[in-house]
Design an enzyme around this catalytic site. Structure first.
Site, PDB file in Angstrom:
ATOM      1  N   CYS A   1       0.820  -1.208   0.000  1.00 57.27           N
ATOM      2  CA  CYS A   1       0.000   0.000   0.000  1.00 57.27           C
ATOM      3  C   CYS A   1       0.860   1.267   0.000  1.00 57.27           C
ATOM      4  O   CYS A   1       1.486   1.574  -1.004  1.00 57.27           O
ATOM      5  CB  CYS A   1      -0.992  -0.063   1.149  1.00 57.27           C
ATOM      6  SG  CYS A   1      -2.477   0.868   0.797  1.00 57.27           S
TER       7      CYS A   1
ATOM      8  N   HIS B   1      -3.349  -5.328   1.276  1.00 55.50           N
ATOM      9  CA  HIS B   1      -2.742  -5.661   2.581  1.00 55.50           C
ATOM     10  C   HIS B   1      -2.747  -7.169   2.823  1.00 55.50           C
ATOM     11  O   HIS B   1      -3.699  -7.692   3.401  1.00 55.50           O
ATOM     12  CB  HIS B   1      -3.535  -4.971   3.699  1.00 55.50           C
ATOM     13  CG  HIS B   1      -3.369  -3.491   3.714  1.00 55.50           C
ATOM     14  ND1 HIS B   1      -2.460  -2.852   4.523  1.00 55.50           N
ATOM     15  CD2 HIS B   1      -3.981  -2.524   3.001  1.00 55.50           C
ATOM     16  CE1 HIS B   1      -2.521  -1.545   4.312  1.00 55.50           C
ATOM     17  NE2 HIS B   1      -3.435  -1.321   3.396  1.00 55.50           N
TER      18      HIS B   1
ATOM     19  N   GLU C   1      -1.265  -8.792   4.959  1.00 59.31           N
ATOM     20  CA  GLU C   1      -1.053  -9.116   6.374  1.00 59.31           C
ATOM     21  C   GLU C   1      -2.377  -9.183   7.144  1.00 59.31           C
ATOM     22  O   GLU C   1      -2.395  -9.513   8.317  1.00 59.31           O
ATOM     23  CB  GLU C   1      -0.095  -8.080   7.010  1.00 59.31           C
ATOM     24  CG  GLU C   1      -0.680  -6.696   7.296  1.00 59.31           C
ATOM     25  CD  GLU C   1      -0.814  -5.803   6.058  1.00 59.31           C
ATOM     26  OE1 GLU C   1      -0.652  -6.298   4.929  1.00 59.31           O
ATOM     27  OE2 GLU C   1      -1.112  -4.600   6.238  1.00 59.31           O
TER      28      GLU C   1
HETATM   29  N1  GLN Z   1      -3.404   6.156   0.132  1.00 55.46           N
HETATM   30  C1  GLN Z   1      -2.426   6.056   1.179  1.00 55.46           C
HETATM   31  C2  GLN Z   1      -1.218   6.929   0.877  1.00 55.46           C
HETATM   32  O1  GLN Z   1      -1.252   7.697  -0.003  1.00 55.46           O
HETATM   33  C3  GLN Z   1      -1.990   4.629   1.389  1.00 55.46           C
HETATM   34  C4  GLN Z   1      -3.067   3.849   2.104  1.00 55.46           C
HETATM   35  C5  GLN Z   1      -2.595   2.650   2.862  1.00 55.46           C
HETATM   36  O2  GLN Z   1      -1.397   2.418   3.026  1.00 55.46           O
HETATM   37  N2  GLN Z   1      -3.517   1.903   3.424  1.00 55.46           N
HETATM   38  O3  GLN Z   1      -0.248   6.907   1.537  1.00 55.46           O
END
Ligand code: GLN
Length: 197
Positions: free
Chosen positions: A84, A179, A181
């Site tokens: 992410c 994610h 995890e």
């Molecule tokens: N959209 C988030 C960002 O720009 C990332 C979201 C996440 O890690 N769950 O950092």
């Protein structure tokens, strides 16, 4: 194996327990080290950059001197998994929002990211995605997730959702928009551990 988890924000404990489970399944001894300061990354055999807010994580990693250490070991072939926000940080190029705010990226993977790819209505959702190399779909949890909009020749696309690239690998670097995890399915952590030397 010493596996460092960048412990600034995000699901640090969840990654640590997923790695513990994956090591048990793969029968590989592992020690998890939570990283908040410089000086630890160089002694790690692999690194995980969890989700969170990529601006915050990126700025703090830079301030703490962790970013330059990660760049160095990444170039030396040490496996790094970014999930992410971690995916955003691994990218060489960002979208307009990323460029406008000049948030620091590690610029390691030849990918362009769309930082908030799935919009407000779809802030978080789950979807079954086909992940290359896994024998059945992976239940992917997306939380304000980014996606990869362009990938260079050296990048192998591992998963897509709705045409968007949501998982990719470039040699020792693994980037996931979702994610792994959070689901109790350790196959992606196992996949990452197979990347270890
Ligand atoms: N959209 C988030 C960002 O720009 C990332 C979201 C996440 O890690 N769950 O950092």
């Amino acid at each position: 194996m010493r596996i460092g988890v960048i412990a600034i924000q995000g699901n640090i404990e969840e990654h640590a327990s997923a790695i513990k489970e994956a090591s048990r399944i793969a029968n590989i001894g592992s020690e998890i080290i939570k990283i908040k300061h410089k000086g630890i990354v160089p002694s790690c055999d692999a690194i995980i950059i969890p989700g969170g807010e990529s601006t915050t994580i990126g700025r703090l990693m830079e301030k703490e001197g962790i970013s330059s250490e990660i760049k160095k070991i990444a170039r030396a072939g040490v496996p790094i998994m970014g999930t992410c926000a971690g995916l955003i940080l691994l990218a060489k190029h960002g979208d307009e929002q990323v460029e406008k705010t000049k948030q620091p990226l590690l610029e390691l993977m030849d990918i362009r990211v769309n930082r908030n790819a799935f919009g407000r209505q779809k802030e978080s959702f789950e979807a079954q995605v086909d992940f290359k190399g896994l024998d059945s779909p992976f239940n992917a949890v997306f939380i304000r997730a980014p996606c990869i909009t362009e990938a260079g020749r050296e990048v192998e696309v591992l998963a897509r959702y709705d045409h968007a690239i949501v998982a990719a690998r470039q040699k020792n670097l693994l980037a996931l928009a979702f994610h792994p995890e959070l689901t109790g399915d350790f196959r992606i952590h196992l996949y990452f551990m197979k990347m270890f030397k």
